[in-house]
Design a protein around this motif. Sequence first.
Motif, PDB file in Angstrom:
ATOM      1  N   PRO A  51       0.903  -1.088   0.103  1.00 52.93           N
ATOM      2  CA  PRO A  51      -0.066   0.002  -0.018  1.00 52.93           C
ATOM      3  C   PRO A  51       0.953   1.229  -0.194  1.00 52.93           C
ATOM      4  CG  PRO A  51       0.159  -0.846   2.259  1.00 52.93           C
ATOM      5  CD  PRO A  51       1.105  -1.682   1.356  1.00 52.93           C
ATOM      6  N   MET A  52       2.092   1.314  -0.359  1.00 49.52           N
ATOM      7  CA  MET A  52       2.903   2.523  -0.220  1.00 49.52           C
ATOM      8  C   MET A  52       2.975   3.102  -1.611  1.00 49.52           C
ATOM      9  SD  MET A  52       3.913   1.424   2.733  1.00 49.52           S
ATOM     10  CE  MET A  52       5.197   2.575   3.058  1.00 49.52           C
ATOM     11  N   CYS A  53       3.548   4.368  -1.457  1.00 49.81           N
ATOM     12  CA  CYS A  53       3.637   5.096  -2.764  1.00 49.81           C
ATOM     13  C   CYS A  53       4.640   4.484  -3.593  1.00 49.81           C
ATOM     14  CB  CYS A  53       3.992   6.579  -2.365  1.00 49.81           C
ATOM     15  SG  CYS A  53       3.238   7.532  -1.154  1.00 49.81           S
ATOM     16  N   ALA A  54       4.159   4.702  -4.925  1.00 47.57           N
ATOM     17  CA  ALA A  54       5.532   4.283  -5.958  1.00 47.57           C
ATOM     18  C   ALA A  54       6.524   5.205  -5.682  1.00 47.57           C
ATOM     19  CB  ALA A  54       4.869   4.836  -7.191  1.00 47.57           C
ATOM     20  N   GLY A  55       7.953   4.587  -5.881  1.00 51.09           N
ATOM     21  CA  GLY A  55       8.888   4.991  -5.876  1.00 51.09           C
ATOM     22  C   GLY A  55       9.474   5.560  -4.265  1.00 51.09           C
ATOM     23  N   CYS A  56       8.823   4.590  -3.477  1.00 51.99           N
ATOM     24  CA  CYS A  56       9.249   5.118  -2.069  1.00 51.99           C
ATOM     25  C   CYS A  56      10.511   4.653  -1.620  1.00 51.99           C
ATOM     26  CB  CYS A  56       7.913   4.443  -0.972  1.00 51.99           C
ATOM     27  SG  CYS A  56       8.525   4.542   0.724  1.00 51.99           S
ATOM     28  N   GLY A  57      11.322   5.671  -1.324  1.00 48.76           N
ATOM     29  CA  GLY A  57      12.886   5.331  -1.000  1.00 48.76           C
ATOM     30  C   GLY A  57      13.074   4.501   0.297  1.00 48.76           C
ATOM     31  N   GLY A  59       3.745   5.135  11.560  1.00 51.30           N
ATOM     32  CA  GLY A  59       4.269   5.728  10.285  1.00 51.30           C
ATOM     33  C   GLY A  59       3.870   5.132   9.083  1.00 51.30           C
ATOM     34  N   CYS A  60       4.368   5.566   8.080  1.00 51.58           N
ATOM     35  CA  CYS A  60       4.146   5.100   6.608  1.00 51.58           C
ATOM     36  C   CYS A  60       4.207   3.355   6.856  1.00 51.58           C
ATOM     37  CB  CYS A  60       4.910   5.745   5.606  1.00 51.58           C
ATOM     38  SG  CYS A  60       4.453   7.162   5.272  1.00 51.58           S
ATOM     39  N   MET A  61       5.279   3.066   7.198  1.00 53.45           N
ATOM     40  CA  MET A  61       5.757   1.588   7.180  1.00 53.45           C
ATOM     41  C   MET A  61       4.520   0.856   8.037  1.00 53.45           C
ATOM     42  SD  MET A  61       8.075   1.325   4.984  1.00 53.45           S
ATOM     43  CE  MET A  61       9.096   2.879   4.462  1.00 53.45           C
ATOM     44  N   ASP A  72      14.299   7.681   7.015  1.00 56.83           N
ATOM     45  CA  ASP A  72      14.344   9.163   7.340  1.00 56.83           C
ATOM     46  C   ASP A  72      14.014   9.817   5.932  1.00 56.83           C
ATOM     47  OD1 ASP A  72      14.920  11.803   7.818  1.00 56.83           O
ATOM     48  OD2 ASP A  72      16.974  11.364   8.222  1.00 56.83           O
ATOM     49  N   ASN A  73      12.729  10.099   6.054  1.00 59.75           N
ATOM     50  CA  ASN A  73      11.930  10.731   4.795  1.00 59.75           C
ATOM     51  C   ASN A  73      11.954  12.251   5.222  1.00 59.75           C
ATOM     52  OD1 ASN A  73       9.812  10.984   6.485  1.00 59.75           O
ATOM     53  ND2 ASN A  73       8.329  10.072   4.976  1.00 59.75           N
ATOM     54  N   GLU A  74      12.561  12.777   6.459  1.00 62.70           N
ATOM     55  CA  GLU A  74      12.839  14.149   6.629  1.00 62.70           C
ATOM     56  C   GLU A  74      11.458  14.814   7.155  1.00 62.70           C
ATOM     57  OE1 GLU A  74      15.714  15.521   3.593  1.00 62.70           O
ATOM     58  OE2 GLU A  74      17.352  14.786   5.046  1.00 62.70           O
ATOM     59  N   PRO A  83      14.405   8.885  -0.042  1.00 68.19           N
ATOM     60  CA  PRO A  83      13.690   9.793  -0.673  1.00 68.19           C
ATOM     61  C   PRO A  83      12.151   9.380  -0.848  1.00 68.19           C
ATOM     62  CG  PRO A  83      15.910   9.091  -1.845  1.00 68.19           C
ATOM     63  CD  PRO A  83      15.573   8.505  -0.492  1.00 68.19           C
ATOM     64  N   CYS A  84      11.476  10.562  -0.864  1.00 64.92           N
ATOM     65  CA  CYS A  84       9.939  10.336  -0.812  1.00 64.92           C
ATOM     66  C   CYS A  84       9.094  11.191  -1.719  1.00 64.92           C
ATOM     67  CB  CYS A  84       9.650  10.866   0.668  1.00 64.92           C
ATOM     68  SG  CYS A  84       7.821  11.034   1.252  1.00 64.92           S
ATOM     69  N   PRO A  85       8.780  10.652  -2.939  1.00 67.55           N
ATOM     70  CA  PRO A  85       8.101  11.522  -3.924  1.00 67.55           C
ATOM     71  C   PRO A  85       6.855  12.298  -3.360  1.00 67.55           C
ATOM     72  CG  PRO A  85       8.514   9.057  -4.460  1.00 67.55           C
ATOM     73  CD  PRO A  85       8.914   9.264  -3.027  1.00 67.55           C
TER      74      PRO A  85
HETATM   75  S1  SF4 Z   1       7.763   7.527   2.903  1.00 66.18           S
HETATM   76 FE1  SF4 Z   1       6.934   9.131   1.341  1.00 66.18          FE
HETATM   77  S2  SF4 Z   1       7.007   7.755  -0.393  1.00 66.18           S
HETATM   78 FE2  SF4 Z   1       6.991   6.386   1.298  1.00 66.18          FE
HETATM   79  S3  SF4 Z   1       4.962   5.799   1.691  1.00 66.18           S
HETATM   80 FE3  SF4 Z   1       5.464   7.701   3.037  1.00 66.18          FE
HETATM   81  S4  SF4 Z   1       4.954   9.411   2.081  1.00 66.18           S
HETATM   82 FE4  SF4 Z   1       4.895   7.813   0.469  1.00 66.18          FE
END
Ligand code: SF4
Length: 304
Positions: free
Chosen positions: A23-29, A52-54, A138-140, A219-221
């Motif tokens: 379920p993550m964004c494409a290109g999630c670093g 968090g996102c993960m 770390d997506n800052e 890196p977080c698109p």
């Molecule tokens: S870290 Fe950025 S790119 Fe990855 S899932 Fe979260 S918002 Fe999307």
Amino acid sequence: MTETVFKSVKSLPSTHLMGSGNPMCAGCGGLEALHEIYNVLGEKTVFVNAAGCMTLLAVYPFTPFRGGWLYTAMASAPAGAQGVRDALDILKQRQDMPEEEDMQVVVLTGDGAAYGMGLSSTSGAIERNLDFLYVCYDNEGYGNTGQQYSGATPHGARTATSMGGGGFTGRKKPLFDIWAAHKPAYAATVIGSEPLDLSRKIEKAKGMKGPRLIIALSPCPTGWDFDPRESVAIGRLAVKTGIWPLKEVVNGEVVHTKVPGSRLPVERYLEKQGRFAHLFIPERDEVALAQIQAEVDDYWNKME
Ligand code: SF4
Ligand SMILES: Cc1ncc(C[n+]2csc(CCOP(=O)(O)OP(=O)(O)O)c2C)c(N)n1
Ligand SMILES: [Mg+2]
């Protein structure tokens, strides 16, 4: 994480992290780095995850992880890791679990928790010499809630809570140095776009005991505002411009594991990201660009 992408998780069970069913964004670093980290750690891993996102990767039965997962409040992942480590040790001591079934206890946290909310519980866990690996992607910024600034946000970046002309006025907290001052067993920085350097460090950390830190610049698109196709290129530029030094602490001494031969100008990294667009458009902010470059130069000059 669009609704469409999230819906796809319901129909496509994922068996590996980069599969189409996550379920993550494409290109999630961050996901790229975690995929590489998990390749080395393997299934005998218990993740203790600060929100968090993960956290979206835990959705049962679509989770790509085959070991264990414990979800904690943002500030409490190291305390959760202590509980899991203690439970595993007690099981072994009572001979209720054979040694070969033991698992690596891994805190998986974003920078919002690692650089801020969870820092005191982390410090306490290192002080107790907890045997755990601590992975910060770390997506800052606070990505999952819309990229508010965090203790990891770099100077000048626009975030949802630093929309003024010059972007974020603060500076990225030196988390690596804060950990190093605690004299942990190991600490290293990595990035998914340098997989060999990353894998070598995870192998090394896996074979050690005690508190071990891995910070992966991610890196977080979505939060950094760039095309997902640029994710790996931006990661490489972070290393080549010297803004993300790849390093580790060995016996208290900092060693750089990949020194950029002739560093590219830092603006090559900045110009690819919408969060820094105000430094270039409608006109170049020469003062701010020179300041960011000077800080990178200063770091490397001190290392020489
Ligand atoms: S870290 Fe950025 S790119 Fe990855 S899932 Fe979260 S918002 Fe999307
Ligand atoms: C104490 C607390 N405050 C706020 C939240 C809401 N929240 C959930 S995820 C998140 C963002 C976390 O940021 P970070 O640790 O950087 O991870 P990322 O979202 O970037 O992956 C926030 C603020 C929460 N879960 N707990
Ligand atoms: Mg974050």
